[in-house]
Design a protein around this motif. Structure first.
Motif, short mmCIF file in Angstrom:
data_model
loop_
_atom_site.label_atom_id
_atom_site.label_comp_id
_atom_site.label_asym_id
_atom_site.label_seq_id
_atom_site.Cartn_x
_atom_site.Cartn_y
_atom_site.Cartn_z
N PHE A 96 0.84 -1.20 0.00
CA PHE A 96 0.00 0.00 0.00
C PHE A 96 0.86 1.24 0.00
CE2 PHE A 96 0.57 -1.80 4.20
CZ PHE A 96 1.16 -0.76 4.90
N PHE A 97 0.24 2.37 -0.37
CA PHE A 97 0.88 3.67 -0.22
C PHE A 97 0.61 4.13 1.20
CE2 PHE A 97 0.02 3.57 -4.79
CZ PHE A 97 1.28 3.89 -5.29
N GLN A 98 1.64 4.67 1.84
CA GLN A 98 1.51 5.16 3.20
C GLN A 98 1.88 6.64 3.21
OE1 GLN A 98 3.34 2.65 6.09
NE2 GLN A 98 3.34 4.21 7.67
N LEU A 99 0.89 7.47 3.50
CA LEU A 99 1.06 8.92 3.53
C LEU A 99 1.13 9.39 4.96
CD1 LEU A 99 0.87 11.83 2.30
CD2 LEU A 99 -1.62 11.56 2.42
N LYS A 100 2.17 10.17 5.30
CA LYS A 100 2.29 10.73 6.65
C LYS A 100 1.45 12.00 6.71
CE LYS A 100 3.96 11.54 10.78
NZ LYS A 100 2.84 11.84 11.62
#
Length: 129
Positions: A96-100
């Protein structure tokens, strides 16, 4: 085709050919020119079906760092990494893409995978406060 959203209706009017996993589009008739257009100009991609999970709390970075495959504790708001969540046997639950974000993380999961990711993470969340 089952119920179509507005984007899918517009794509169909342009000659979209769905693949076996509708609503995903296989092509519009000329794959080579479609590739060149996407590479040299832009492309519109229907991401209907991707999951979105928000993970927040004081220990969320530590939890995600221990359960996923990338160093994420030094991420700053706006940073994005591609991450993976393995199960206890090392098999992939999801990539998955993990955005902070300012108060935690947003995970953009694979098609139809958000429930599996949420269930796996829930196994390790302990509420103390």
């Amino acid at each position: 085709m089952s119920s179509m959203n507005t984007l899918q209706k517009w794509q169909a009017s342009l000659g979209a050919q769905p693949d076996a996993s509708f609503p995903h589009i296989a092509h519009f008739g000329d794959v080579d020119s479609e590739y060149r257009a996407a590479k040299n100009a832009c492309a519109l991609i229907d991401v209907t079906g991707l999951g979105v999970l928000t993970i927040a709390g004081t220990d969320c970075a530590d939890l995600l760092h221990r359960l996923t495959m990338n160093e994420i504790r030094k991420m700053q708001p706006g940073d994005v990494v591609v991450n993976a969540l393995p199960n206890a046997k090392g098999k992939l639950v999801d990539a998955f893409f993990q955005l902070k974000e300012n108060d935690g993380f947003r995970l953009i999961t694979g098609f139809g995978r958000s429930a599996a990711v949420a269930a796996w993470l829930d196994r390790y969340i302990f509420i103390e406060d």
